[in-house]
Design a protein around this motif. Structure first.
Motif, PDB file in Angstrom:
ATOM      1  N   GLU A  41       0.971  -1.255  -0.124  1.00  0.00           N
ATOM      2  CA  GLU A  41       0.076   0.030   0.035  1.00  0.00           C
ATOM      3  C   GLU A  41       0.909   1.113  -0.116  1.00  0.00           C
ATOM      4  O   GLU A  41       2.017   1.293   0.179  1.00  0.00           O
ATOM      5  CB  GLU A  41      -0.892   0.015   1.264  1.00  0.00           C
ATOM      6  N   LEU A  42       0.205   2.212  -0.518  1.00  0.00           N
ATOM      7  CA  LEU A  42       0.923   3.474  -0.355  1.00  0.00           C
ATOM      8  C   LEU A  42       0.579   4.441   0.774  1.00  0.00           C
ATOM      9  O   LEU A  42      -0.388   4.669   1.117  1.00  0.00           O
ATOM     10  CB  LEU A  42       0.742   4.318  -1.766  1.00  0.00           C
ATOM     11  N   HIS A  43       1.805   5.089   1.225  1.00  0.00           N
ATOM     12  CA  HIS A  43       1.529   6.514   2.144  1.00  0.00           C
ATOM     13  C   HIS A  43       1.993   7.561   1.302  1.00  0.00           C
ATOM     14  O   HIS A  43       2.694   7.424   0.423  1.00  0.00           O
ATOM     15  CB  HIS A  43       2.309   6.201   3.428  1.00  0.00           C
ATOM     16  N   PHE A  44       1.639   8.690   1.879  1.00  0.00           N
ATOM     17  CA  PHE A  44       1.983   9.874   1.030  1.00  0.00           C
ATOM     18  C   PHE A  44       2.677  10.907   2.141  1.00  0.00           C
ATOM     19  O   PHE A  44       1.940  11.116   3.281  1.00  0.00           O
ATOM     20  CB  PHE A  44       0.548  10.542   0.549  1.00  0.00           C
ATOM     21  N   GLU A  59       4.535  12.895  -1.936  1.00  0.00           N
ATOM     22  CA  GLU A  59       5.762  11.834  -2.551  1.00  0.00           C
ATOM     23  C   GLU A  59       5.023  10.470  -2.095  1.00  0.00           C
ATOM     24  O   GLU A  59       4.519  10.164  -0.721  1.00  0.00           O
ATOM     25  CB  GLU A  59       6.786  11.907  -2.090  1.00  0.00           C
ATOM     26  N   ALA A  60       4.620   9.562  -2.984  1.00  0.00           N
ATOM     27  CA  ALA A  60       4.003   8.097  -2.682  1.00  0.00           C
ATOM     28  C   ALA A  60       5.213   7.427  -2.076  1.00  0.00           C
ATOM     29  O   ALA A  60       6.152   7.276  -2.742  1.00  0.00           O
ATOM     30  CB  ALA A  60       3.476   7.694  -3.760  1.00  0.00           C
ATOM     31  N   PHE A  93       2.518  -1.339  -9.995  1.00  0.00           N
ATOM     32  CA  PHE A  93       1.438  -1.203  -8.994  1.00  0.00           C
ATOM     33  C   PHE A  93       1.367   0.158  -8.385  1.00  0.00           C
ATOM     34  O   PHE A  93       0.373   0.933  -8.390  1.00  0.00           O
ATOM     35  CB  PHE A  93       1.447  -2.281  -8.073  1.00  0.00           C
ATOM     36  N   VAL A  94       2.735   0.582  -7.986  1.00  0.00           N
ATOM     37  CA  VAL A  94       2.899   2.059  -7.277  1.00  0.00           C
ATOM     38  C   VAL A  94       2.402   2.990  -8.289  1.00  0.00           C
ATOM     39  O   VAL A  94       1.634   3.848  -7.842  1.00  0.00           O
ATOM     40  CB  VAL A  94       4.392   2.170  -7.077  1.00  0.00           C
ATOM     41  N   LEU A  95       2.715   3.214  -9.470  1.00  0.00           N
ATOM     42  CA  LEU A  95       2.386   4.138 -10.483  1.00  0.00           C
ATOM     43  C   LEU A  95       1.074   4.190 -10.798  1.00  0.00           C
ATOM     44  O   LEU A  95       0.499   5.308 -10.468  1.00  0.00           O
ATOM     45  CB  LEU A  95       3.213   3.818 -11.934  1.00  0.00           C
ATOM     46  N   ILE A  96       0.420   3.059 -11.028  1.00  0.00           N
ATOM     47  CA  ILE A  96      -1.134   2.813 -11.282  1.00  0.00           C
ATOM     48  C   ILE A  96      -2.073   3.398  -9.954  1.00  0.00           C
ATOM     49  O   ILE A  96      -2.755   4.529 -10.039  1.00  0.00           O
ATOM     50  CB  ILE A  96      -1.475   1.677 -11.866  1.00  0.00           C
ATOM     51  N   GLU A  97      -1.467   2.969  -8.854  1.00  0.00           N
ATOM     52  CA  GLU A  97      -2.189   3.276  -7.579  1.00  0.00           C
ATOM     53  C   GLU A  97      -1.916   4.723  -7.224  1.00  0.00           C
ATOM     54  O   GLU A  97      -2.924   5.371  -6.859  1.00  0.00           O
ATOM     55  CB  GLU A  97      -1.588   2.378  -6.424  1.00  0.00           C
ATOM     56  N   ALA A  98      -0.720   5.272  -7.427  1.00  0.00           N
ATOM     57  CA  ALA A  98      -0.503   6.621  -6.993  1.00  0.00           C
ATOM     58  C   ALA A  98      -1.446   7.702  -7.880  1.00  0.00           C
ATOM     59  O   ALA A  98      -2.063   8.557  -7.713  1.00  0.00           O
ATOM     60  CB  ALA A  98       0.818   6.820  -7.080  1.00  0.00           C
ATOM     61  N   CYS A  99      -1.372   7.464  -9.201  1.00  0.00           N
ATOM     62  CA  CYS A  99      -2.040   8.353  -9.980  1.00  0.00           C
ATOM     63  C   CYS A  99      -3.582   8.168  -9.790  1.00  0.00           C
ATOM     64  O   CYS A  99      -3.955   9.212  -9.869  1.00  0.00           O
ATOM     65  CB  CYS A  99      -1.750   7.689 -11.350  1.00  0.00           C
ATOM     66  N   ARG A 100      -3.832   6.977  -9.460  1.00  0.00           N
ATOM     67  CA  ARG A 100      -5.498   7.019  -9.398  1.00  0.00           C
ATOM     68  C   ARG A 100      -5.785   7.649  -7.985  1.00  0.00           C
ATOM     69  O   ARG A 100      -6.808   8.564  -8.201  1.00  0.00           O
ATOM     70  CB  ARG A 100      -5.665   5.431  -8.967  1.00  0.00           C
ATOM     71  N   SER A 257       4.897  16.671   8.246  1.00  0.00           N
ATOM     72  CA  SER A 257       4.400  15.370   8.256  1.00  0.00           C
ATOM     73  C   SER A 257       4.971  14.343   8.283  1.00  0.00           C
ATOM     74  O   SER A 257       6.125  14.276   7.165  1.00  0.00           O
ATOM     75  CB  SER A 257       3.008  15.394   7.478  1.00  0.00           C
ATOM     76  N   LYS A 258       5.042  13.059   8.748  1.00  0.00           N
ATOM     77  CA  LYS A 258       5.499  11.848   8.305  1.00  0.00           C
ATOM     78  C   LYS A 258       4.757  11.281   7.210  1.00  0.00           C
ATOM     79  O   LYS A 258       3.380  11.856   6.969  1.00  0.00           O
ATOM     80  CB  LYS A 258       5.354  10.908   9.472  1.00  0.00           C
ATOM     81  N   PRO A 259       5.082  10.270   6.662  1.00  0.00           N
ATOM     82  CA  PRO A 259       4.377   9.830   5.231  1.00  0.00           C
ATOM     83  C   PRO A 259       2.912   9.094   6.123  1.00  0.00           C
ATOM     84  O   PRO A 259       3.155   8.495   7.214  1.00  0.00           O
ATOM     85  CB  PRO A 259       5.206   8.619   4.749  1.00  0.00           C
ATOM     86  N   ARG A 260       1.878   9.337   5.427  1.00  0.00           N
ATOM     87  CA  ARG A 260       0.664   8.779   6.235  1.00  0.00           C
ATOM     88  C   ARG A 260      -0.341   8.172   4.903  1.00  0.00           C
ATOM     89  O   ARG A 260      -0.046   8.436   4.167  1.00  0.00           O
ATOM     90  CB  ARG A 260      -0.163   9.833   6.942  1.00  0.00           C
ATOM     91  N   PRO A 261      -1.190   7.375   5.470  1.00  0.00           N
ATOM     92  CA  PRO A 261      -2.003   6.660   4.465  1.00  0.00           C
ATOM     93  C   PRO A 261      -2.817   8.004   3.748  1.00  0.00           C
ATOM     94  O   PRO A 261      -2.952   9.079   4.112  1.00  0.00           O
ATOM     95  CB  PRO A 261      -3.046   5.865   5.157  1.00  0.00           C
ATOM     96  N   ALA A 262      -3.288   7.344   2.617  1.00  0.00           N
ATOM     97  CA  ALA A 262      -4.247   8.342   1.610  1.00  0.00           C
ATOM     98  C   ALA A 262      -5.417   9.008   2.357  1.00  0.00           C
ATOM     99  O   ALA A 262      -5.528  10.260   2.229  1.00  0.00           O
ATOM    100  CB  ALA A 262      -4.520   7.769   0.437  1.00  0.00           C
ATOM    101  N   SER A 263      -5.852   8.244   3.130  1.00  0.00           N
ATOM    102  CA  SER A 263      -7.210   8.972   3.902  1.00  0.00           C
ATOM    103  C   SER A 263      -7.008   9.979   4.789  1.00  0.00           C
ATOM    104  O   SER A 263      -7.778  10.822   5.003  1.00  0.00           O
ATOM    105  CB  SER A 263      -7.716   7.729   4.910  1.00  0.00           C
ATOM    106  N   ASP A 264      -5.383  10.297   5.030  1.00  0.00           N
ATOM    107  CA  ASP A 264      -5.094  11.323   5.867  1.00  0.00           C
ATOM    108  C   ASP A 264      -4.694  12.549   5.330  1.00  0.00           C
ATOM    109  O   ASP A 264      -4.395  13.623   5.687  1.00  0.00           O
ATOM    110  CB  ASP A 264      -3.770  10.975   6.704  1.00  0.00           C
TER     111      ASP A 264
END
Ligand code: C2E
Ligand code: MG
Ligand code: MG
Ligand code: MG
Length: 287
Positions: A41-44, A59-60, A93-100, A257-264
């Motif tokens: 999964e990606l954090h941002f 940054e993803a 996966f990272v590219l597709i998911e991050a762009c989405r 901020s630290k990297p955090r989930p997309a929902s944050d």
């Protein structure tokens, strides 16, 4: 010399090494399964524009949601995935998911994605990037790709060609961890990156004159070559002030901020706005 240390020869037969090898084999099997089970999964983590006093993008950063070990950081699995070629499907996966994700953000925010040298040297990177942009609807101008200097260790010609083709799609190419690799200056003149990221090792100890000198030199290089400069790993207000003094206007680090989930994401944007408003990113005035 070898004779003087007879034990050395038998190092390869130490039982610990056998165990290490077995652990590595297990990890490889685990990683293959993790890809199939979608355990990544990606954090941002935000970039902050100091002039506008606002987040300018994210940054993803990939994480492995391990069924028993919890959240595993990329440093423990990326090198192995590069070695096994698994970084290519992971990177896709990272590219597709991050762009989405990014396609759903406010339009002024950019997305930055890290690329492994192995990925850049793989045949289909340009097609994968185009596909990720098309399927998400993200404008190419909002995508930034981060590469490192180690990319140029072999096949520099092929790499320069790929970077050029990516650039022609309209996206931004940035040089990550600048100052920690090899022959960077030569490649900077042959391939004008859009952006350089000053490595966090130089930011960490900005009390040392030599690190300030390095930051100043990179700022000068950026100005001369029309590349923007961002500093990563900013943890304290003190570091931030010194970077600002050197003319650095874009930063990233735990201070914001630290990297955090997309929902944050909305929360991170709000916290950064509040941080500027309340002066959390300023040294308390001396009165
Ligand atoms: P990077 O691209 O240089 O990312 C910066 C790393 O520093 C991240 O670690 C981030 O969490 C951490 N960091 C950010 N701000 C601070 C700070 O203020 N203080 C400190 N001490 N650390 C900070 P992370 O997420 O563990 O990633 C490590 C490296 O793994 C990344 O370095 C990047 O090279 C690689 N990586 C991460 N995600 C991906 C990916 O999707 N693909 C590829 N190929 N590599 C990735
Ligand atoms: Mg990076
Ligand atoms: Mg970096
Ligand atoms: Mg790094």
């Amino acid at each position: 010399q070898a004779k003087a240390q007879p034990g050395r020869k038998f190092k390869a037969y130490r039982p610990e090494l056998r165990e290490e090898l077995q652990a590595k084999q297990l990890m490889i099997a685990d990683l293959r399964a993790a890809l199939e089970r979608n355990e990544f999964e990606l954090h941002f983590q935000p970039f902050v524009d100091l002039r506008r006093q606002a987040a300018s993008g994210f940054e993803a950063l990939v994480r492995w949601r391990h069924p028993t070990r919890g959240l595993v950081g990329p440093a423990t699995f990326i090198p192995l995935m590069e070695e096994m070629g698994l970084i290519v499907p992971l990177g896709r996966f990272v590219l597709i998911e991050a762009c989405r994700h990014a396609a759903g953000w406010p339009g002024n925010l950019t997305l930055s994605v890290n690329l492994s040298p192995v990925q850049v040297k793989s045949q289909d990177l340009v097609t994968v990037v185009q596909g990720a942009l098309r399927s998400s609807g993200l404008a190419a101008e909002r995508l930034q790709l981060e590469v490192t200097e180690s990319l140029f260790l072999d096949d520099a010609e092929g790499v320069l060609g790929t970077l050029q083709r990516l650039r022609e799609l309209g996206l931004v190419i940035s040089m990550d961890d600048f100052g920690t690799g090899y022959s960077s200056l030569g490649y900077l003149s042959r391939f004008p990156f859009d952006k350089i990221k000053i490595d966090q090792s130089f930011v960490r100890d900005m009390n040392r004159d030599e690190n300030i000198a390095i930051v100043r030199a990179v700022m000068g290089l950026g100005a001369a070559m029309r590349m923007s400069v961002i500093a990563e790993g900013v943890e304290t207000v003190d570091q931030l002030m010194r970077l600002e003094q050197e003319g650095c206007s874009e930063v990233q680090g735990y201070l914001f901020s630290k990297p955090r989930p997309a929902s944050d994401l909305p929360k991170m944007l709000m916290e950064i706005r509040e941080g500027f408003r309340t002066g959390r990113f300023r040294r308390p005035a001396e009165t």
